[in-house]
Design a protein around this motif. Structure first.
Motif, PDB file in Angstrom:
ATOM      1  N   VAL A  76      -8.819 -14.976  11.269  1.00 35.75           N
ATOM      2  CA  VAL A  76      -8.315 -14.482   9.984  1.00 35.75           C
ATOM      3  C   VAL A  76      -8.308 -12.959   9.968  1.00 35.75           C
ATOM      4  CG1 VAL A  76      -8.673 -14.512   7.490  1.00 35.75           C
ATOM      5  CG2 VAL A  76      -9.119 -16.569   8.817  1.00 35.75           C
ATOM      6  N   ALA A  77      -9.363 -12.352  10.525  1.00 37.39           N
ATOM      7  CA  ALA A  77      -9.431 -10.891  10.548  1.00 37.39           C
ATOM      8  C   ALA A  77      -8.318 -10.298  11.409  1.00 37.39           C
ATOM      9  CB  ALA A  77     -10.798 -10.444  11.067  1.00 37.39           C
ATOM     10  N   VAL A  78      -8.071 -10.874  12.581  1.00 36.48           N
ATOM     11  CA  VAL A  78      -7.015 -10.377  13.459  1.00 36.48           C
ATOM     12  C   VAL A  78      -5.657 -10.538  12.789  1.00 36.48           C
ATOM     13  CG1 VAL A  78      -5.779 -10.901  15.599  1.00 36.48           C
ATOM     14  CG2 VAL A  78      -8.266 -10.680  15.613  1.00 36.48           C
ATOM     15  N   TRP A  79      -5.430 -11.645  12.116  1.00 39.44           N
ATOM     16  CA  TRP A  79      -4.155 -11.842  11.422  1.00 39.44           C
ATOM     17  C   TRP A  79      -3.956 -10.777  10.342  1.00 39.44           C
ATOM     18  CZ3 TRP A  79      -2.246 -12.674   6.563  1.00 39.44           C
ATOM     19  CH2 TRP A  79      -0.931 -13.172   6.477  1.00 39.44           C
TER      20      TRP A  79
ATOM     21  N   LEU B 138       0.903  -4.238  15.563  1.00 36.68           N
ATOM     22  CA  LEU B 138       0.260  -2.924  15.488  1.00 36.68           C
ATOM     23  C   LEU B 138       1.015  -1.881  16.300  1.00 36.68           C
ATOM     24  CD1 LEU B 138      -3.539  -3.841  15.715  1.00 36.68           C
ATOM     25  CD2 LEU B 138      -2.238  -3.129  13.706  1.00 36.68           C
ATOM     26  N   SER B 139       1.815  -2.326  17.283  1.00 39.57           N
ATOM     27  CA  SER B 139       2.603  -1.348  18.047  1.00 39.57           C
ATOM     28  C   SER B 139       3.614  -0.646  17.156  1.00 39.57           C
ATOM     29  CB  SER B 139       3.323  -2.059  19.196  1.00 39.57           C
ATOM     30  OG  SER B 139       4.308  -2.961  18.693  1.00 39.57           O
TER      31      SER B 139
ATOM     32  N   GLU C   4      -1.160  -7.719   9.992  1.00 37.43           N
ATOM     33  CA  GLU C   4      -0.253  -7.621   8.848  1.00 37.43           C
ATOM     34  C   GLU C   4      -0.473  -6.344   8.042  1.00 37.43           C
ATOM     35  OE1 GLU C   4       2.231  -9.694   7.861  1.00 37.43           O
ATOM     36  OE2 GLU C   4       1.955 -10.773   9.746  1.00 37.43           O
ATOM     37  N   TYR C   5      -1.719  -5.985   7.800  1.00 36.76           N
ATOM     38  CA  TYR C   5      -2.038  -4.880   6.882  1.00 36.76           C
ATOM     39  C   TYR C   5      -2.874  -3.817   7.569  1.00 36.76           C
ATOM     40  CZ  TYR C   5      -1.139  -9.099   4.131  1.00 36.76           C
ATOM     41  OH  TYR C   5      -0.606 -10.263   3.650  1.00 36.76           O
ATOM     42  N   GLY C   6      -2.602  -3.576   8.848  1.00 39.04           N
ATOM     43  CA  GLY C   6      -3.400  -2.608   9.598  1.00 39.04           C
ATOM     44  C   GLY C   6      -3.329  -1.210   9.042  1.00 39.04           C
TER      45      GLY C   6
ATOM     46  N   HIS D 189      -4.664  -6.951  -0.695  1.00 36.70           N
ATOM     47  CA  HIS D 189      -4.459  -6.893   0.753  1.00 36.70           C
ATOM     48  C   HIS D 189      -5.397  -5.882   1.404  1.00 36.70           C
ATOM     49  CE1 HIS D 189      -0.090  -8.645   0.502  1.00 36.70           C
ATOM     50  NE2 HIS D 189      -1.034  -9.543   0.300  1.00 36.70           N
ATOM     51  N   GLY D 190      -5.486  -4.698   0.837  1.00 38.45           N
ATOM     52  CA  GLY D 190      -6.365  -3.675   1.406  1.00 38.45           C
ATOM     53  C   GLY D 190      -7.823  -4.079   1.339  1.00 38.45           C
TER      54      GLY D 190
END
Length: 950
Positions: free
Chosen positions: A539-542, A599-600, A546-548, A516-517
């Motif tokens: 895909v990057a935004v998703w 992300l909030s 999820e894993y921000g 994931h990372g």
């Protein structure tokens, strides 16, 4: 004088300009008069001067062509289609008048005019009988025009053709070989099955005819062989009559006869098993000997083409050997001789080699011979001729199933063809490369294709991207390599990637927790370089949503990557840039809003509200971006922005639970759903269903996207529908299912409120209704104490069918009663009025409509046909056609005879599926055929008065 035969028969002469203008008057008079009276009609050069024309007119010659030339000039001088039709009508009227007067002198000229008019596309059926009259004439010139008109103006479907059978039979027995040739030519072009049966003995006799005095004139023999091909195709049962005659043709010396004989034998093998076995036993040795002699023959000027002796005969014999030589060792040896002794620097030689390769692929299984064939194709790939390379790629696609190792040796050359400037060669080479990929060479081939993707033409990127994605998905040895390759493809051609491909990538990412990372960092770096690729941004935004926290904290680092420094603000910047781009579509913007909501919770510092004094509050960074979308012109984005802002502002306590990570998605289930549609009804598992935290049984068909997190993350269940967005969003199962062994039914769309209230599992009552009754005897007993306070709200547990179709809130209130539940009546489909779809003076068609519950796109139409006339209609046939957005299925009619005066009717059912239901109405074109008083009647029309809502 320069005299030349006008036709093969010598009946007629062409008088050139120099003949009539360069000789003395006496010589001209002798020439014209002699040949006019003794030989036949004369064609005169159109360049003749006026003196010569006057001279010809004195002999009656110029009339032979002046009418035809004048008609052609008049037609070509027309500037409009109307003028042309007027000229043609005038000429046709003149021809009809001449036919009615039975003018024999002008008959052949009239037929010549008709043939020209026929070639322009005008009807000429009134001249068909004139063809038969000319064929019956004794002279060769008349027969010549008659047979030519027969082949142009008629076809095998014309009934009048049966009248000419006897004339053709007489001409087949004629002493003049040219008349025999005319008859054979006509028979080979328009022969019907009936004519084939009647005239087959005559053609067989001509094939067996051996007169040493006319052996040099082989045209009749060749024409008879070609005519035989037509006969056996029309009547395959007659093939056995020609077996010996066809085999004898392969022993002839003349190459023209050999070519026609080889073609005849090939076609006979396709239609007759007996002929195939006979030729295999008796003719293979002769064909092999012929091929060997041709390959070793010296120079022959009459047959030489580009230094090769008769390549056409080579090809015909190879095709015959293709059919006969399978399993024959001698044939294999001959292939070796032909393949090694044929020159490859000439196109004729390449044609022979290609046919030789095609034959090798179908005869004796000789590994060395097939390697030789593949090597020949490899040489073809190095040719500069695009046609040669294209046919080589086509043949290699067939050869790969027989000897893949031999084709693998030319992999580098095939990869170069993928980069060819010619689009057809690129596409064919790409398909061949796709067939060459296996577990051992998947990585190097994928690398070559991905490298070429960077410089490929835009019109080729779509096909190339699809093949690369398919190869990566099919032959991926590990998930890390799969993710790396997909990121490269998305970076180079993300706009060409189909939706199901990046959906599958997300499924793989969720199933690789140790990556994931690495994945979110790789996508972040890729978007920094290729932000214009829409699919890459999605895909990057998703993944950031999820894993921000793993992106900012460099969690899950692998040995193969270098650490990067990304702050929370920079991650939010990337999402903000994506949502504010002018070319971002609705899907990307919606995914950005969801990522900001997640992300909030993951970046609290970017979502906090900052207060200034007691009245002024400045929203956080994420809130500010979400609030900006409240003014969007797209209603979907407005709604999401308002809802998400409310969650961030007012529901901080449940926000973290709402935006938890996606559960692990089942790869096998998703792959199965991509392979084909999922059934509408999914049966539940026979085992005990897992329990949710509120005590309600969890459905066996869990959601793909459980946004409200109604279930725990540790429970995995496959989705029951791949395209139900309400199901995906709310985490509820809208599809009916049968009851499991624990007597607990899966949830339906109205169970979401019960889940939140922890009321208990309802029992499904009807699989045909989406709004099921929620009460059951078992549930009432279990929750009686809990629901005592609500008992007064229930008036009766019996409900009519109208109550079932009411709102879901009424169903929920009715569900709190204490009495036993009553099965719900199935909802019937909407009713539509009958319409008179078509009506004429003698026929009336009425349509009755019905729909199945739950399938609004499909309409069942019951058509009723009533005869209004006093005559009985027989052979009644109804036909219909619809536009492309509709699909029509006609069931058999109840009968084919329609009684007179409305004393009965014919019924027929139609099923129409409307893919644009709710957007476009039904429309239909109908045609009705029937017989009335022995005459065929055709009626047609368009139906557009269908009721609204179909």
């Amino acid at each position: 004088m320069l005299l030349a035969p006008y036709l093969q028969g010598g009946k007629g002469l062409f008088i050139s300009y120099s003949t009539l203008d360069g000789s003395s008057v006496e010589m001209r008079a002798i020439a014209i008069g002699l040949f006019q009276h003794c030989i036949g009609p004369i064609a005169v050069d159109v360049r003749l001067n006026y003196w010569t024309r006057d001279f010809c007119l004195s002999f009656g010659l110029y009339e032979e062509f002046i009418d035809e030339l004048d008609m052609i000039r008049a037609i070509r001088a027309c500037k409009t289609a109307a003028e042309e039709r007027a000229v043609v009508r005038k000429e046709c009227a003149s021809i009809r008048a001449s036919i009615s007067e039975n003018d024999q002198d002008y008959m052949h000229r009239n037929l010549a005019k008709l043939m020209f008019i026929h070639m322009l596309g005008y009807p000429t059926h009134f001249g068909q009988m004139e063809c038969l009259k000319l064929i019956a004439s004794p002279g060769f010139p008349e027969k010549r025009i008659g047979y030519l008109g027969l082949m142009l103006l008629l076809d095998e479907r014309q009934e009048v053709l049966m009248l000419v059978t006897n004339s053709i039979k007489q001409d087949l027995n004629h002493t003049n070989q040219y008349i025999v040739g005319l008859a054979l030519c006509a028979l080979g072009n328009i022969c019907s099955a009936e004519m084939a049966r009647d005239l087959a003995p005559e053609v067989e006799r001509l094939l067996q005819f051996r007169d040493p005095n006319i052996r040099k004139k082989v045209s009749s023999l060749k024409t008879a062989a070609l005519c035989t091909i037509r006969i056996i195709k029309k009547v395959p049962d007659l093939a056995e009559n020609f077996i010996n005659s066809a085999a004898a043709l392969l022993k002839e010396k003349h190459h023209g006869v050999l070519i026609t004989g080889a073609q005849l034998c090939t076609d006979m093998c396709k239609v007759s098993t007996e002929a195939h076995e006979h030729f295999r036993k008796k003719c293979i040795d002769g064909v092999v000997k012929l091929l060997r002699d041709l390959a070793n023959s010296p120079y022959a000027p009459e047959y030489d083409i580009s230094g090769i002796t008769d390549p056409l005969l080579h090809i015909r014999l190879l095709r015959l050997l293709h059919v006969l030589g399978q399993g024959d060792v001698d044939a294999s040896d001959t292939m070796n001789d032909v393949a090694t002794k044929t020159e490859t620097n000439k196109n004729a030689g390449n044609a022979i080699l290609y046919e030789c390769v095609a034959t090798i692929m179908n005869i004796e299984d000789n590994g060395g011979l097939r390697v030789l064939a593949v090597n020949i194709l490899g040489r073809f790939l190095s040719s500069r001729d695009n046609n040669i390379r294209y046919v080589a790629l086509n043949m290699l696609m067939k050869a790969i199933s027989l000897d893949s190792q031999a084709v693998q040796r030319h992999r580098a050359t095939i990869l170069e063809c993928v980069k060819d400037p010619d689009a057809s060669i690129r596409k064919r080479a790409l398909e061949l490369v796709y067939l060459l990929v296996n577990e051992s060479n998947a990585k190097p081939l994928t690398k070559e294709l991905v490298d070429y993707l960077e410089v490929s033409d835009p019109e080729f990127k779509g096909d190339l991207t699809a093949k690369i994605c398919s190869i990566v998905e099919k032959f991926s040895p590990e998930k890390l390599w799969y993710i790396d390759q997909m990121v490269k493809v998305l970076s180079e051609a993300g706009n060409y990637v189909k939706d199901e491909v990046w959906h599958a990538l997300i499924v793989v990412i969720t199933n690789a927790p140790n990556l994931h990372g690495y994945t979110v960092r790789a996508l972040y770096k890729a978007v920094q370089k290729s932000s214009e690729q829409e699919t890459l941004v999605r895909v990057a935004v998703w993944c950031i949503g999820e894993y921000g926290e793993m992106l900012v904290g460099n969690a899950g680092m692998l040995d193969v990557e270098d650490p990067i420094t990304v702050t929370e603000a920079e991650a939010v910047d990337l999402v903000e840039t994506a949502i504010k781009r002018h070319y971002s579509d609705l899907t990307t913007q919606a995914m950005c809003l969801i990522a900001l909501l997640k992300l909030s919770s993951r970046y609290p510092s970017c979502a906090k509200y900052v207060g200034i004094g007691s009245l002024h509050i400045i929203p956080g960074r994420i809130n500010d971006i979400v609030l900006h979308q409240k003014g969007s012109l797209v209603l979907e984005l407005q709604q999401r922005a308002i809802e998400f802002n409310s969650i961030i502002e007012k529901h901080g306590k449940i926000r973290s639970a709402l935006v938890e990570r996606m559960p692990v998605l089942d790869e096998a289930t998703y792959s199965g759903r991509r392979a084909g549609p999922v059934p509408a009804v999914v049966s539940t598992s026979l085992g005990t269903q897992p329990k949710m935290s509120n005590g309600v049984a969890k459905p066996t068909s869990a959601p793909l996207v459980d946004l409200l997190d109604l279930s725990s993350d540790d429970v995995q269940a496959p989705s029951s529908s791949g395209g139900d967005f309400l199901h995906d969003l709310l985490g509820v199962d809208l599809s009916p299912a049968s009851t499991g062994t624990n007597n607990k039914a899966p949830k339906n769309g109205t169970d979401a409120l019960l889940d939140l209230l922890s009321v208990g599992a309802p029992t499904a009552q009807s699989s045909s209704s989406m709004l099921d009754m929620l009460s059951s005897e078992q549930d009432n007993k279990r929750s009686e104490g809990l629901l005592d306070n609500f008992a007064s709200l229930s008036t009766s547990s019996a409900h009519s069918s109208s109550a079932v179709s009411s709102s879901s809130m009424m169903d929920l209130l009715d569900g709190f009663g204490t009495s036993s539940s009553v099965p719900v009546a199935e909802t019937s489909g909407p009713s539509y009025p009958s319409v008179v779809a078509f009506e004429s003076g003698s026929l009336k068609v009425t349509f009755n409509f019905s729909k199945e519950p739950g399938n609004p796109q499909t309409t069942t139409i019951e058509a009723q046909f009533v005869n209004k006339s006093p005559d009985i209609y027989s052979n009644f046939v109804f036909q219909a056609a619809v536009p492309k957005f509709l699909q029509l299925h006609l069931e058999p009619a109840s009968g084919s005879t329609l009684p007179a005066s409305g004393n009965g009717s014919i019924m027929q059912k139609l099923k129409v599926s409307n893919s644009q239901h709710g957007k476009k109405s039904l429309v239909m074109r109908v045609r009705i055929n029937y017989k009335a008083n022995g005459k065929d009647v055709l009626e047609d029309g368009q139906i557009s008065n269908f009721p609204h809502g179909l």
